[in-house]
Design a protein around this motif. Structure first.
Motif, PDB file in Angstrom:
ATOM      1  N   ILE A   1      66.516  89.957 -33.582  1.00 53.07           N
ATOM      2  CA  ILE A   1      67.846  90.261 -34.140  1.00 53.07           C
ATOM      3  C   ILE A   1      67.886  89.907 -35.633  1.00 53.07           C
ATOM      4  O   ILE A   1      67.134  89.059 -36.111  1.00 53.07           O
ATOM      5  CB  ILE A   1      69.002  89.526 -33.407  1.00 53.07           C
ATOM      6  CG1 ILE A   1      68.895  88.015 -33.559  1.00 53.07           C
ATOM      7  CG2 ILE A   1      69.079  89.937 -31.951  1.00 53.07           C
ATOM      8  CD1 ILE A   1      70.151  87.267 -33.102  1.00 53.07           C
ATOM      9  N   LEU A   2      68.767  90.582 -36.346  1.00 50.88           N
ATOM     10  CA  LEU A   2      69.015  90.212 -37.737  1.00 50.88           C
ATOM     11  C   LEU A   2      69.639  88.828 -37.714  1.00 50.88           C
ATOM     12  O   LEU A   2      70.693  88.634 -37.113  1.00 50.88           O
ATOM     13  CB  LEU A   2      70.004  91.186 -38.385  1.00 50.88           C
ATOM     14  CG  LEU A   2      69.508  92.564 -38.795  1.00 50.88           C
ATOM     15  CD1 LEU A   2      70.684  93.390 -39.314  1.00 50.88           C
ATOM     16  CD2 LEU A   2      68.409  92.494 -39.849  1.00 50.88           C
ATOM     17  N   HIS A   3      68.983  87.863 -38.323  1.00 51.54           N
ATOM     18  CA  HIS A   3      69.556  86.518 -38.358  1.00 51.54           C
ATOM     19  C   HIS A   3      68.992  85.753 -39.542  1.00 51.54           C
ATOM     20  O   HIS A   3      67.892  86.045 -40.018  1.00 51.54           O
ATOM     21  CB  HIS A   3      69.274  85.762 -37.051  1.00 51.54           C
ATOM     22  CG  HIS A   3      67.819  85.448 -36.859  1.00 51.54           C
ATOM     23  ND1 HIS A   3      66.895  86.400 -36.500  1.00 51.54           N
ATOM     24  CD2 HIS A   3      67.128  84.282 -37.000  1.00 51.54           C
ATOM     25  CE1 HIS A   3      65.695  85.841 -36.413  1.00 51.54           C
ATOM     26  NE2 HIS A   3      65.808  84.559 -36.720  1.00 51.54           N
ATOM     27  N   THR A   4      69.758  84.795 -40.006  1.00 48.54           N
ATOM     28  CA  THR A   4      69.329  83.986 -41.147  1.00 48.54           C
ATOM     29  C   THR A   4      68.888  82.636 -40.605  1.00 48.54           C
ATOM     30  O   THR A   4      69.653  81.987 -39.882  1.00 48.54           O
ATOM     31  CB  THR A   4      70.503  83.809 -42.137  1.00 48.54           C
ATOM     32  OG1 THR A   4      71.054  85.099 -42.388  1.00 48.54           O
ATOM     33  CG2 THR A   4      70.045  83.197 -43.440  1.00 48.54           C
ATOM     34  N   PRO A   5      67.647  82.226 -40.912  1.00 50.92           N
ATOM     35  CA  PRO A   5      67.131  80.982 -40.344  1.00 50.92           C
ATOM     36  C   PRO A   5      68.078  79.802 -40.568  1.00 50.92           C
ATOM     37  O   PRO A   5      68.683  79.691 -41.641  1.00 50.92           O
ATOM     38  CB  PRO A   5      65.811  80.768 -41.095  1.00 50.92           C
ATOM     39  CG  PRO A   5      65.430  82.121 -41.595  1.00 50.92           C
ATOM     40  CD  PRO A   5      66.688  82.882 -41.805  1.00 50.92           C
ATOM     41  N   ASP A   6      68.195  78.985 -39.554  1.00 51.91           N
ATOM     42  CA  ASP A   6      68.984  77.752 -39.599  1.00 51.91           C
ATOM     43  C   ASP A   6      70.487  77.986 -39.704  1.00 51.91           C
ATOM     44  O   ASP A   6      71.245  77.053 -39.919  1.00 51.91           O
ATOM     45  CB  ASP A   6      68.547  76.838 -40.773  1.00 51.91           C
ATOM     46  CG  ASP A   6      67.064  76.589 -40.739  1.00 51.91           C
ATOM     47  OD1 ASP A   6      66.536  76.440 -39.616  1.00 51.91           O
ATOM     48  OD2 ASP A   6      66.430  76.589 -41.803  1.00 51.91           O
TER      49      ASP A   6
END
Ligand code: GLA
Length: 747
Positions: free
Chosen positions: A434-439
């Motif tokens: 999925i499109l996601h930004t780490p942390d």
């Protein structure tokens, strides 16, 4: 071929023209492109350099030492840059290794070709026969960077249309960072325009909104990753006196489905810079040596015969040069979609019972909407698992498809391939997709997350799943939905300095999947959808010749939505269904006749449980389907005119007409919102008829001239008092009427 593209070396002028329009620009002494004229055709072989006005103006800056005239700020341009005497917004901005954004692109060479190039990996208008278009390819170069820009200008022979795009090629040794590249930039000589846009929200897409251009910037954009419900990628600049029937207007759109920006910057001397392209907000593209970047295509339509003519040009262009050829002029199946009929509450029996009734009334295609796959029992699970929901359909989707087909119906399915629920096998196996930004926490929309379509592995996985379903169920149709905007946009596979590429890479991934599906399954009819009309754009139309126009299926609400949509999209693309009353979005009760009378002016279908209708209503449905099938080719391939706007005048009426190409048949739709008492008489002057022939309407005959100059009487019993002694037919709120005009046979 009526197109000429000429370069006059004596004055370095490019003059592009076809039978309708001219587009002229000139090279400056230092190789910049100076816009001279765009509008109605003017003679070629003339010198238009007198249109370059240079006056000394205090507080401006100049290009040549000792000269107080040559400033880019004073000049109209074709592909401007910022910071070397022009202060308006640029068409190109490239950040370099030293941090500078200054560039100096100048003319290098040009080439004129017959036909039109395709855009790699992206949808665009196309020609089958090379004689239908001519293209100027113009190369600009920044020698310091070793970067070239190839500007492409295509003129079509039959239409007042110019398409443009820009390709940036890095021939240098350094990585360059493109921060902005417009598909279109054109400086118009004044600001006497009304800016028209199609804007709204979920459930009320593409309302016509207007404002006057003023010094400063006016713009529409998307930052949502899809073209959006909020703003359609379309603007028209029209003169103050321009209306549907006369006057000058320039319409612009983008063949693109992601973040876009369309803006008009009016400068201090009333020059209007119209620009369209990928939205620079959130965009930055790293261009390695040897690589190139192609902008989407922009389309400009010129009309000096009002908005209807602009729209008709878009309609014809899209029908003949944008949608896939195999759907051009092909009758579309009348469909029945089960969404508003059952929502998630269905099983095989229920569906087959609806399908039987559908066959009985003359429907061609049965579409099973959301809920047939994975563990999709509500909207919290299943997206990503494109195989049978065994709980709901224990015998499999293939079995249901066979049953439906054995009734003599075609079969179609809903998919939402760009999405995943956390409760799915796909997510459990690949949470990293999925499109996601780490942390950081990821945001959901309708309990779902967006797959990273910039990742080829994801696209391939979904392609394999959808392809298997198409084969298993021998699908005739797919409704491709997309029900949330993009958030937490980040690609874990890309470097830190490439994160500005993610939005565009996503769109390219969507196009890749569409391309693979339509090439491998050319007979499947695709209908695009994004919570209704959240991605109704020319990019989508290239792959999917029809679009679900809005989740608001109320006939009266649809009038405004379809009216606005018709500004550029052809009726064949406007998905329109008859639904149940009270309507599920508005609770409004409208006559079943009106619901059909509105939906006829689109890609027609039903979205209700036919088994809930009375015998009498079912008979009406049969007649409606017969009517539509009889006139579908007129509606889809004829010439469409908006006659009375729901946004103007009393806002209580709307009228439109579609006329067959040979002018022998026409269909008028007239709609009333509320019944009022003692109303004015109403006549509507028709358009597009043959003035010299006689038309039959019911039992009367009228000449085309009469109908266009005197008008068609549309007053009804509300022009008076309804229950009086006069014995006129009663009318109600939300009434409507269709008139069919047919050429009187000569005896
Ligand atoms: C979106 C679509 C609807 C329907 C539902 C199904 O809202 O626009 O037509 O398909 O999804 O969940």
């Amino acid at each position: 071929m009526a197109i000429t593209i000429k370069f006059q070396s004596e004055n370095k002028q490019f003059h592009l023209s076809n039978k309708d329009i001219s587009y002229i620009f000139q090279l400056s002494e230092d190789g910049k492109l100076l816009q001279l004229y765009y509008g109605k055709k003017v003679p070629q072989n003339r010198d238009y350099s007198y249109l370059i006005e240079m006056h000394h103006r205090p507080m401006t800056t100049y290009r040549k030492d000792g000269d107080l005239l040559y400033s880019l700020e004073h000049l109209k341009q074709e592909f401007p840059e910022y910071g070397t005497t022009d202060f308006r917004h640029p068409a190109i901005s490239i950040k370099q290794a030293n941090g500078s954004n200054l560039t100096n692109f100048t003319y290098k060479s040009h080439q004129i070709i017959t036909g039109k190039k395709t855009l790699e990996g992206m949808p665009a208008t196309y020609v089958e026969n090379e004689q239908e278009a001519k293209t100027l390819l113009l190369t600009l170069e920044d020698q310091l960077l070793g970067v070239e820009i190839e500007l492409s200008y295509t003129l079509f022979d039959k239409f007042p249309v110019l398409t443009r795009n820009a390709k940036v090629v890095n021939n240098g040794v350094n990585v360059q960072s493109i921060e902005q590249v417009a598909s279109l930039s054109v400086d118009l000589p004044d600001r006497d325009y009304d800016w028209m846009q199609l804007s709204g929200a979920w459930g009320r897409e593409r309302y016509v909104k207007e404002r006057k251009l003023q010094q400063g910037i006016q713009s529409i954009e998307s930052t949502r990753g899809i073209s959006s419900h909020q703003h359609n990628p379309f603007v028209a600049l029209k003169r103050e006196n321009t209306d549907e029937f006369q006057g000058e207007v320039i319409g612009a759109t983008l063949v693109y489905s992601g973040n876009f920006l369309m803006q008009a910057e009016v400068d201090t001397w009333d020059v209007t810079r119209l620009q369209a392209g990928i939205n620079p907000f959130g965009f930055e593209w790293k261009l390695q040596p040897g690589e190139s970047f192609t902008s989407p295509e922009a389309i400009l339509v010129y009309s000096d015969k009002g908005l209807n003519h602009m729209s008709q040009t878009f309609h014809q262009l899209f029908n003949e040069h944008l949608i896939q050829k195999n759907w051009y002029k092909k009758d579309r199946p009348v469909l029945l979609n089960n969404w508003e009929a059952t929502y998630f509450n269905f099983n095989e029996n229920k569906l087959v019972n609806i399908a039987k009734q559908a066959k009985n009334v003359g429907i061609d295609l049965f579409v099973l909407d959301d809920g047939w796959f994975g563990e999709r029992n509500d909207d919290s699970a299943g997206l990503g698992d494109w195989f049978t929901n065994k709980k709901r359909l224990p015998q499999g989707i293939g079995n249901l498809a066979r049953k439906i087909k054995s009734l003599g119906l075609q079969f179609g399915l809903w998919i939402e391939p760009e999405m995943v629920n956390k409760n799915s096998d796909l997510y459990r196996n690949h949470p990293e997709w999925i499109l996601h930004t780490p942390d950081r926490k990821s945001n959901h929309g309708r309990n779902q997350f967006v797959l990273n379509f910039g990742n080829d592995e994801v696209v391939e996985n979904i392609f394999q799943q959808i392809s298997a379903i198409i084969n298993e169920s021998e699908l005739d149709y797919i409704k491709w939905d997309m029900n949330r905007p993009l958030t937490n946009v980040f690609d874990i596979n890309l470097d830190a300095n490439q994160q500005g590429e993610v939005f565009h890479r996503y769109v390219l991934g969507v196009y890749k999947l569409y391309e693979k599906l339509i090439r491998n399954h050319p007979n499947v009819l695709f209908e695009s959808c994004s919570s209704g009309g959240g991605r109704f754009d020319a990019g989508m139309l290239y792959y999917a010749p029809q679009t679900w126009t809005s989740d608001d299926s109320d006939a009266i609400e649809r009038l405004k939505i379809q009216y606005g949509t018709s500004m550029l999209y052809p009726l064949s693309s406007i998905g329109a269904h008859v639904s149940i009353t009270p309507n599920h979005q508005t609770n409004r009760i409208t006559p079943i006749e009106t619901r059909a009378n509105v939906a006829y002016f689109g890609a027609f279908g039903y979205e209700l449980d036919l088994n809930q209708l009375s015998k009498d209503e079912l008979e009406k449905v049969k007649e409606q389907i017969k009517f539509y099938k009889k006139y579908q080719s007129v509606i889809h391939n004829g010439t469409f005119y908006r006659l009375v706007s729901p946004f103007e005048k009393d806002q209580n009426h709307m009228t439109w007409i579609v006329v067959s190409k040979d002018q022998s048949t026409a269909i008028v739709g007239d709609y009333k919102m509320l019944n009022k008492v003692n109303q004015p008489y109403r006549r509507v002057k028709l358009q597009g008829l043959n003035p010299d022939i006689e038309y039959k309407i019911d039992d009367s005959t009228y000449s085309g001239k009469e109908l266009m100059n005197v008008g068609l009487i549309t007053s009804d019993a509300s022009s008076g008092q309804i229950n009086d002694q006069n014995n006129r037919a009663e009318t109600y709120d939300f009434d409507s009427k269709i008139w069919v005009l047919t050429q009187l046979e000569e005896h």
